[in-house]
Design a protein around this motif. Structure first.
Motif, mmCIF file in Angstrom:
data_model
loop_
_atom_site.group_PDB
_atom_site.id
_atom_site.type_symbol
_atom_site.label_atom_id
_atom_site.label_comp_id
_atom_site.label_asym_id
_atom_site.label_seq_id
_atom_site.Cartn_x
_atom_site.Cartn_y
_atom_site.Cartn_z
ATOM 1 N N THR A 91 -31.546 -5.804 2.486
ATOM 2 C CA THR A 91 -31.481 -5.928 3.946
ATOM 3 C C THR A 91 -31.421 -7.399 4.371
ATOM 4 O O THR A 91 -32.221 -8.216 3.914
ATOM 5 C CB THR A 91 -32.687 -5.233 4.608
ATOM 6 N N TYR A 92 -30.458 -7.689 5.258
ATOM 7 C CA TYR A 92 -30.125 -9.079 5.591
ATOM 8 C C TYR A 92 -30.748 -9.491 6.927
ATOM 9 O O TYR A 92 -30.591 -8.817 7.936
ATOM 10 C CB TYR A 92 -28.599 -9.218 5.681
ATOM 11 N N THR A 93 -31.431 -10.634 6.916
ATOM 12 C CA THR A 93 -31.888 -11.276 8.146
ATOM 13 C C THR A 93 -31.511 -12.750 8.049
ATOM 14 O O THR A 93 -31.763 -13.387 7.023
ATOM 15 C CB THR A 93 -33.411 -11.161 8.327
ATOM 16 N N GLY A 94 -30.914 -13.282 9.115
ATOM 17 C CA GLY A 94 -30.529 -14.692 9.099
ATOM 18 C C GLY A 94 -29.166 -14.873 9.710
ATOM 19 O O GLY A 94 -28.692 -14.041 10.491
ATOM 20 N N PRO A 96 -32.076 -15.207 4.876
ATOM 21 C CA PRO A 96 -32.063 -14.018 4.025
ATOM 22 C C PRO A 96 -32.956 -14.164 2.797
ATOM 23 O O PRO A 96 -33.208 -15.270 2.322
ATOM 24 C CB PRO A 96 -30.590 -13.895 3.615
ATOM 25 N N THR A 97 -33.417 -13.036 2.301
ATOM 26 C CA THR A 97 -34.196 -13.008 1.056
ATOM 27 C C THR A 97 -33.309 -13.430 -0.115
ATOM 28 O O THR A 97 -32.089 -13.513 0.003
ATOM 29 C CB THR A 97 -34.705 -11.586 0.773
ATOM 30 N N GLN A 98 -33.948 -13.648 -1.252
ATOM 31 C CA GLN A 98 -33.198 -14.014 -2.459
ATOM 32 C C GLN A 98 -32.154 -12.939 -2.804
ATOM 33 O O GLN A 98 -31.007 -13.256 -3.144
ATOM 34 C CB GLN A 98 -34.163 -14.205 -3.623
ATOM 35 N N ALA A 99 -32.544 -11.675 -2.680
ATOM 36 C CA ALA A 99 -31.617 -10.574 -3.003
ATOM 37 C C ALA A 99 -30.423 -10.567 -2.057
ATOM 38 O O ALA A 99 -29.282 -10.332 -2.472
ATOM 39 C CB ALA A 99 -32.354 -9.240 -2.935
ATOM 40 N N ALA A 100 -30.661 -10.859 -0.769
ATOM 41 C CA ALA A 100 -29.575 -10.854 0.215
ATOM 42 C C ALA A 100 -28.704 -12.105 0.107
ATOM 43 O O ALA A 100 -27.493 -12.060 0.342
ATOM 44 C CB ALA A 100 -30.149 -10.734 1.626
ATOM 45 N N ALA A 101 -29.313 -13.241 -0.278
ATOM 46 C CA ALA A 101 -28.565 -14.506 -0.385
ATOM 47 C C ALA A 101 -27.569 -14.498 -1.541
ATOM 48 O O ALA A 101 -26.719 -15.387 -1.644
ATOM 49 C CB ALA A 101 -29.535 -15.676 -0.532
ATOM 50 N N LEU A 102 -27.641 -13.472 -2.391
ATOM 51 C CA LEU A 102 -26.687 -13.370 -3.511
ATOM 52 C C LEU A 102 -25.252 -13.248 -3.001
ATOM 53 O O LEU A 102 -24.303 -13.540 -3.722
ATOM 54 C CB LEU A 102 -27.046 -12.180 -4.405
ATOM 55 N N ILE A 103 -25.087 -12.835 -1.746
ATOM 56 C CA ILE A 103 -23.736 -12.725 -1.184
ATOM 57 C C ILE A 103 -23.044 -14.088 -1.166
ATOM 58 O O ILE A 103 -21.825 -14.182 -1.185
ATOM 59 C CB ILE A 103 -23.758 -12.070 0.215
ATOM 60 N N GLU A 104 -23.842 -15.161 -1.154
ATOM 61 C CA GLU A 104 -23.280 -16.506 -1.337
ATOM 62 C C GLU A 104 -23.500 -17.017 -2.749
ATOM 63 O O GLU A 104 -22.662 -17.717 -3.304
ATOM 64 C CB GLU A 104 -23.901 -17.494 -0.342
ATOM 65 N N GLY A 105 -24.634 -16.658 -3.345
ATOM 66 C CA GLY A 105 -25.009 -17.210 -4.648
ATOM 67 C C GLY A 105 -24.104 -16.790 -5.786
ATOM 68 O O GLY A 105 -24.002 -17.499 -6.789
#
Length: 417
Positions: free
Chosen positions: A263-266, A92-101
């Protein structure tokens, strides 16, 4: 194809092993890798969050695909930077990885999109946090908002333990910046399980569920760890449970992230719990989980690189799973998850057709022997037609680890929980 795997733990080792099965993959690199990965791939002395160096390496070596294992490079924007350099990367992009960050972001997101989770409040003020704990009582869960290497969660069974935990985070900076904001949640009771899915936009392809054992000692006692072992599939989960999780949790996340412009990819990892009120989310991770990946990927029949290509092209990868049970038991350094000694020589890890050995915290010496180089040292797994057979083979193999020599492992992985 040339593939670069970013990371140096057990999760990355099993990803490397899975890639080795592919007829389409000719060269595998791991940055930084570890002692065991060095037997299966070319290790590159670049840290997993040294993004500019990783980009340079990928460009110079004409890497066809990069797969990101750990969370830190994802939250630092490695995917965005690779893509800006016309490099294919899965994550995922930095914006999408915030769901964990950010746990606070994840909780607010779940509330916004009606995704079932524990009630919570977020605090930066110690007195307000303490007042909330005293009002709610124990048991209660205290979480550092940011990334804390799997250690920023305290399941407080007493009010005092909860008060100590917020002091550790907000006053004593035990987790640095990650703990400068805390999320305090209601305690959920029930059996936990993990469900990974390959995600691209609103397309969600669930994997097979797993369950890990987080407590350090037998009978689920002792401190929380990053995971002392795992098993897959999970016998007490019904097909309707998986269907509910996909339809009411994973798909709404994918759709909601798209609506948020993230948008999430991964790989999306759902840490879930079966409560009396139904299945709820404990947390999301923006990548494969560790150690569950070490029991999920051995059950996957598909070629992993083909799955990644299909998913990112908007095609159904038609995931297929082996019939059988995979169990993995972690060997840890004595003292983990607290302080522990390093550089302890491991016993001879002879090949055995009944088990597979996944390295997490090991270093390879010049004489070809392995030494410990982390808290979780390795995982011994077995894929068999019954859980009992898998357990028998694992513990037979583990008998070579003399616990007086600086290591320990749980003897009930796959039994309890």
């Amino acid at each position: 194809m040339k593939v670069l795997v970013i990371g140096g733990g057990g999760r990355e080792h099993i990803i490397v092993k899975k890639l080795k099965e592919s007829k389409r993959v000719s060269n595998i690199y791991a940055a930084p890798g570890n002692g065991g990965i060095a037997n299966d791939a070319t290790c590159v002395a670049i840290k997993d969050d040294a993004i500019d160096e990783l980009v340079d390496f990928a460009l110079k070596h004409q890497i066809d695909w990069t797969i990101v294992g750990p969370e830190v490079p994802l939250t630092k924007g490695i995917v965005d930077i690779f893509r800006n350099n016309n490099l294919k990367i899965f994550g995922p992009t930095q914006a999408a990885a915030l769901i964990e960050g950010s746990k606070d972001f994840a909780k607010a997101f779940m509330k916004q999109y009606d995704i079932p989770t524990a009630n919570y409040q977020t605090f930066t003020d110690i007195e307000k946090a303490k007042a909330y704990i005293q009002k709610e009582g124990a048991p209660i869960v205290i979480k550092a908002d940011g990334l804390a290497a799997g250690k920023g969660v305290v399941v407080a069974m007493s009010e005092q333990q909860a008060l100590d935990a917020v002091e550790d985070m907000l006053i004593d900076n035990k987790f640095g910046e990650a703990g400068s904001r805390v999320v305090i949640e209601e305690y959920l009771e029930g059996k936990e399980f993990s469900l990974f899915a390959f995600v691209h936009g609103e397309n969600v392809y669930p994997m097979i569920p797993a369950r890990d054992h987080k407590r350090a000692y037998e009978n689920d006692e002792g401190p929380n760890t990053g995971g002392m072992g795992a098993f897959s599939p999970v016998p007490d989960l019904e097909p309707t449970d998986i269907e509910y999780t996909v339809e009411k949790i994973l798909k709404p996340v994918a759709k909601g992230m798209k609506q948020e412009g993230r948008t999430y990819t991964g790989v999306l990892y759902g840490g879930l719990i079966q409560t009396k009120e139904g299945i709820k989310v404990i947390e999301f991770n923006a990548r494969f989980g560790d150690p569950e990946t070490q029991v999920v990927l051995p059950l996957l029949e598909n070629d992993l690189i083909q799955v990644i290509e299909d998913v990112t092209a908007g095609k159904d990868p038609r995931l297929k799973w082996k019939d059988g049970y995979a169990i993995g038991t972690v060997v840890a350094s004595k003292g983990y998850p607290g302080s522990y000694a390093k550089n302890i020589k491991l016993p001879d890890l002879v090949a055995d057709n009944d088990v597979y050995v996944i390295h997490a915290g090991t270093a390879l010496s010049e004489d070809g022997s392995f030494h410990s180089n982390g808290g979780r040292v390795l995982l011994v797994g077995s894929l068999q037609n019954s859980p009992e057979k898998a357990q028998t083979e694992i513990y037979k193999y583990l008998s070579r680890f003399d616990e007086s020599n600086g290591f320990f492992y749980r003897k009930d992985i796959g039994f309890s929980n």
